[in-house]
Design a protein around this motif. Structure first.
Motif, PDB file in Angstrom:
ATOM      1  N   TRP A  86       4.527   7.497   0.251  1.00 48.76           N
ATOM      2  CA  TRP A  86       4.492   6.080   0.646  1.00 48.76           C
ATOM      3  C   TRP A  86       5.931   5.598   0.837  1.00 48.76           C
ATOM      4  O   TRP A  86       6.766   5.766  -0.040  1.00 48.76           O
ATOM      5  CB  TRP A  86       3.796   5.230  -0.431  1.00 48.76           C
ATOM      6  CG  TRP A  86       2.330   5.455  -0.467  1.00 48.76           C
ATOM      7  CD1 TRP A  86       1.646   6.274  -1.313  1.00 48.76           C
ATOM      8  CD2 TRP A  86       1.347   4.875   0.407  1.00 48.76           C
ATOM      9  NE1 TRP A  86       0.298   6.244  -1.026  1.00 48.76           N
ATOM     10  CE2 TRP A  86       0.089   5.394   0.016  1.00 48.76           C
ATOM     11  CE3 TRP A  86       1.401   3.972   1.475  1.00 48.76           C
ATOM     12  CZ2 TRP A  86      -1.100   5.033   0.663  1.00 48.76           C
ATOM     13  CZ3 TRP A  86       0.224   3.612   2.119  1.00 48.76           C
ATOM     14  CH2 TRP A  86      -1.015   4.135   1.717  1.00 48.76           C
ATOM     15  N   VAL A  87       6.199   5.017   1.981  1.00 47.26           N
ATOM     16  CA  VAL A  87       7.551   4.541   2.291  1.00 47.26           C
ATOM     17  C   VAL A  87       7.915   3.394   1.349  1.00 47.26           C
ATOM     18  O   VAL A  87       7.113   2.486   1.124  1.00 47.26           O
ATOM     19  CB  VAL A  87       7.633   4.065   3.757  1.00 47.26           C
ATOM     20  CG1 VAL A  87       9.004   3.482   4.071  1.00 47.26           C
ATOM     21  CG2 VAL A  87       7.318   5.214   4.703  1.00 47.26           C
ATOM     22  N   GLU A  88       9.132   3.479   0.802  1.00 43.52           N
ATOM     23  CA  GLU A  88       9.572   2.428  -0.123  1.00 43.52           C
ATOM     24  C   GLU A  88      10.325   1.339   0.613  1.00 43.52           C
ATOM     25  O   GLU A  88      10.852   1.558   1.704  1.00 43.52           O
ATOM     26  CB  GLU A  88      10.463   3.047  -1.206  1.00 43.52           C
ATOM     27  CG  GLU A  88       9.646   3.878  -2.177  1.00 43.52           C
ATOM     28  CD  GLU A  88      10.503   4.534  -3.237  1.00 43.52           C
ATOM     29  OE1 GLU A  88      11.651   4.096  -3.439  1.00 43.52           O
ATOM     30  OE2 GLU A  88      10.012   5.495  -3.858  1.00 43.52           O
ATOM     31  N   GLU A  89      10.413   0.175  -0.014  1.00 44.18           N
ATOM     32  CA  GLU A  89      11.155  -0.942   0.588  1.00 44.18           C
ATOM     33  C   GLU A  89      12.629  -0.586   0.689  1.00 44.18           C
ATOM     34  O   GLU A  89      13.137   0.216  -0.094  1.00 44.18           O
ATOM     35  CB  GLU A  89      10.986  -2.198  -0.272  1.00 44.18           C
ATOM     36  CG  GLU A  89      11.547  -2.006  -1.676  1.00 44.18           C
ATOM     37  CD  GLU A  89      11.293  -3.187  -2.589  1.00 44.18           C
ATOM     38  OE1 GLU A  89      11.189  -4.312  -2.091  1.00 44.18           O
ATOM     39  OE2 GLU A  89      11.204  -2.966  -3.805  1.00 44.18           O
ATOM     40  N   ILE A 136       4.746   1.230  17.214  1.00 42.83           N
ATOM     41  CA  ILE A 136       4.114   0.555  16.061  1.00 42.83           C
ATOM     42  C   ILE A 136       4.016  -0.939  16.312  1.00 42.83           C
ATOM     43  O   ILE A 136       3.018  -1.577  16.041  1.00 42.83           O
ATOM     44  CB  ILE A 136       4.940   0.734  14.759  1.00 42.83           C
ATOM     45  CG1 ILE A 136       5.196   2.195  14.447  1.00 42.83           C
ATOM     46  CG2 ILE A 136       4.227   0.064  13.596  1.00 42.83           C
ATOM     47  CD1 ILE A 136       6.052   2.388  13.205  1.00 42.83           C
ATOM     48  N   LYS A 144       9.471  -6.873   8.474  1.00 39.82           N
ATOM     49  CA  LYS A 144       9.866  -5.772   7.595  1.00 39.82           C
ATOM     50  C   LYS A 144       9.626  -6.092   6.126  1.00 39.82           C
ATOM     51  O   LYS A 144       9.282  -5.215   5.335  1.00 39.82           O
ATOM     52  CB  LYS A 144      11.356  -5.453   7.792  1.00 39.82           C
ATOM     53  CG  LYS A 144      11.649  -4.732   9.090  1.00 39.82           C
ATOM     54  CD  LYS A 144      11.403  -3.243   8.920  1.00 39.82           C
ATOM     55  CE  LYS A 144      11.543  -2.498  10.221  1.00 39.82           C
ATOM     56  NZ  LYS A 144      10.982  -1.151  10.138  1.00 39.82           N
ATOM     57  N   GLU A 147      -1.447   1.207   6.551  1.00 37.57           N
ATOM     58  CA  GLU A 147      -2.550   0.488   5.913  1.00 37.57           C
ATOM     59  C   GLU A 147      -2.161  -0.985   5.894  1.00 37.57           C
ATOM     60  O   GLU A 147      -0.971  -1.308   5.846  1.00 37.57           O
ATOM     61  CB  GLU A 147      -2.684   1.023   4.477  1.00 37.57           C
ATOM     62  CG  GLU A 147      -3.723   0.328   3.640  1.00 37.57           C
ATOM     63  CD  GLU A 147      -3.927   1.050   2.286  1.00 37.57           C
ATOM     64  OE1 GLU A 147      -3.665   2.269   2.205  1.00 37.57           O
ATOM     65  OE2 GLU A 147      -4.340   0.380   1.331  1.00 37.57           O
ATOM     66  N   HIS A 148      -3.119  -1.875   5.965  1.00 40.34           N
ATOM     67  CA  HIS A 148      -2.757  -3.289   5.843  1.00 40.34           C
ATOM     68  C   HIS A 148      -3.875  -4.096   5.199  1.00 40.34           C
ATOM     69  O   HIS A 148      -4.936  -3.548   4.887  1.00 40.34           O
ATOM     70  CB  HIS A 148      -2.320  -3.867   7.203  1.00 40.34           C
ATOM     71  CG  HIS A 148      -3.449  -4.161   8.152  1.00 40.34           C
ATOM     72  ND1 HIS A 148      -3.570  -5.367   8.794  1.00 40.34           N
ATOM     73  CD2 HIS A 148      -4.498  -3.398   8.549  1.00 40.34           C
ATOM     74  CE1 HIS A 148      -4.653  -5.339   9.561  1.00 40.34           C
ATOM     75  NE2 HIS A 148      -5.209  -4.166   9.441  1.00 40.34           N
ATOM     76  N   PRO A 159       2.073  -7.735   5.234  1.00 42.35           N
ATOM     77  CA  PRO A 159       1.428  -6.827   4.268  1.00 42.35           C
ATOM     78  C   PRO A 159       0.927  -5.524   4.882  1.00 42.35           C
ATOM     79  O   PRO A 159      -0.264  -5.310   5.054  1.00 42.35           O
ATOM     80  CB  PRO A 159       0.294  -7.668   3.684  1.00 42.35           C
ATOM     81  CG  PRO A 159       0.004  -8.701   4.710  1.00 42.35           C
ATOM     82  CD  PRO A 159       1.263  -8.928   5.498  1.00 42.35           C
ATOM     83  N   PHE A 160       1.892  -4.655   5.229  1.00 40.91           N
ATOM     84  CA  PHE A 160       1.617  -3.303   5.720  1.00 40.91           C
ATOM     85  C   PHE A 160       2.256  -2.314   4.758  1.00 40.91           C
ATOM     86  O   PHE A 160       3.300  -2.599   4.154  1.00 40.91           O
ATOM     87  CB  PHE A 160       2.256  -3.077   7.097  1.00 40.91           C
ATOM     88  CG  PHE A 160       1.530  -3.751   8.230  1.00 40.91           C
ATOM     89  CD1 PHE A 160       0.536  -3.085   8.922  1.00 40.91           C
ATOM     90  CD2 PHE A 160       1.863  -5.039   8.610  1.00 40.91           C
ATOM     91  CE1 PHE A 160      -0.129  -3.693   9.975  1.00 40.91           C
ATOM     92  CE2 PHE A 160       1.201  -5.658   9.658  1.00 40.91           C
ATOM     93  CZ  PHE A 160       0.206  -4.985  10.347  1.00 40.91           C
ATOM     94  N   TRP A 161       1.641  -1.123   4.677  1.00 41.51           N
ATOM     95  CA  TRP A 161       2.210  -0.037   3.875  1.00 41.51           C
ATOM     96  C   TRP A 161       2.133   1.236   4.698  1.00 41.51           C
ATOM     97  O   TRP A 161       1.123   1.497   5.357  1.00 41.51           O
ATOM     98  CB  TRP A 161       1.428   0.117   2.566  1.00 41.51           C
ATOM     99  CG  TRP A 161       1.489  -1.138   1.783  1.00 41.51           C
ATOM    100  CD1 TRP A 161       2.489  -1.526   0.940  1.00 41.51           C
ATOM    101  CD2 TRP A 161       0.535  -2.216   1.815  1.00 41.51           C
ATOM    102  NE1 TRP A 161       2.217  -2.777   0.448  1.00 41.51           N
ATOM    103  CE2 TRP A 161       1.035  -3.223   0.962  1.00 41.51           C
ATOM    104  CE3 TRP A 161      -0.667  -2.433   2.479  1.00 41.51           C
ATOM    105  CZ2 TRP A 161       0.352  -4.425   0.761  1.00 41.51           C
ATOM    106  CZ3 TRP A 161      -1.341  -3.628   2.284  1.00 41.51           C
ATOM    107  CH2 TRP A 161      -0.834  -4.596   1.424  1.00 41.51           C
ATOM    108  N   LYS A 162       3.220   2.022   4.651  1.00 43.49           N
ATOM    109  CA  LYS A 162       3.309   3.209   5.495  1.00 43.49           C
ATOM    110  C   LYS A 162       3.255   4.484   4.655  1.00 43.49           C
ATOM    111  O   LYS A 162       4.048   4.654   3.738  1.00 43.49           O
ATOM    112  CB  LYS A 162       4.647   3.188   6.254  1.00 43.49           C
ATOM    113  CG  LYS A 162       4.721   2.085   7.306  1.00 43.49           C
ATOM    114  CD  LYS A 162       6.136   1.976   7.860  1.00 43.49           C
ATOM    115  CE  LYS A 162       6.214   0.931   8.961  1.00 43.49           C
ATOM    116  NZ  LYS A 162       7.610   0.516   9.222  1.00 43.49           N
TER     117      LYS A 162
END
Lengths: 156, 83
Positions: A137-140, A95, A120, A54-55, A124-127
């Protein structure tokens, strides 16, 4: 050049287009990011079905342009390209592509690495990783922040 | 003002955007978070861990003490994971 797209890309075509007509270019460094088939290992060992990226479209475009200009200001680049995909991807899918062309290899390698470290931590992307049983949801990652911060300290 | 939500914040709130006039008592991004938490259980749950929430105003990252005006576009989201 910045491309934010749903579609896949052809690395060979993209790199050819990037360098065509500019004989000052002595080398191109590129990085291709792929969807890895393993959910955050500490959580489970399941197989990844999909990863959805998502972005924030307007912000993504603005931030990617900003960081590309920073790279161009910092290294003597002849050409540069960032392609970042969004939407639903499968393990093994491409990707991201970052490619930097310069007269000499050092500028190409360094700027490519700089752009990836920056993507990285600042794009502003979220996986969302989806397995048969869960959606996570992938964390930082703190390693990514460490990698990005080294570019602030380095005097160029 | 427009307030956008992304990733698990969007999921927990159950909406990707809200549009309303900047309330008089809200001056900063942090105060907007406190205001949003009063809008319902979904909001208070989504914003319960302020530390893991990032904000952007008009497409630039800001801290929670950033001062807002009514025509701003504010976005809330978890830490980004690009690349």
């Amino acid at each position: 050049m910045i491309k934010i797209q749903k579609e896949d890309f052809n690395v060979s075509t993209e790199l050819k287009t990037l360098t065509s007509g500019n004989v000052k270019i002595g080398g191109v460094a590129s990085f291709i990011g792929l969807v890895r088939d393993l959910v955050s290992p500490e959580k489970n060992e399941q197989t990844l079905k999909h990863m959805t990226l998502e972005h924030y479209p307007k912000m993504t475009e603005r931030k990617l342009k900003q960081i590309e200009s920073q790279a161009i200001g910092r290294w003597p680049l002849e050409a540069s390209l960032i392609i970042h995909r969004y939407g639903k991807l499968k393990p093994g899918d491409q990707i991201v592509l970052v490619a930097c062309a310069s007269m000499h290899r050092q500028a190409a390698f360094e700027s490519c690495s700089f752009l990836m470290d920056w993507l990285k931590t600042n794009a502003p992307f979220w996986k969302l990783e989806e397995t048969a049983k869960s959606k996570i949801w992938v964390e930082e990652r703190s390693d990514d922040y460490l990698a990005a911060s080294k570019w602030n300290k380095k005097s160029k | 003002m427009k307030v956008l939500y992304f990733a698990w914040l969007r999921e927990r709130i159950g909406a990707s955007m809200d549009e309303f006039d900047l309330p008089e008592e809200v001056r900063t991004v942090g105060e907007l978070v406190d205001y949003l938490k009063t809008k319902g259980e979904n909001y208070s749950e989504a914003f319960s861990h302020k530390k893991v929430i990032r904000a952007a105003v008009n497409l630039e990252y800001v801290s929670f003490d950033y001062k807002l005006i009514n025509k701003d576009e504010i976005a809330f989201f978890p830490p980004v994971t690009g690349g």
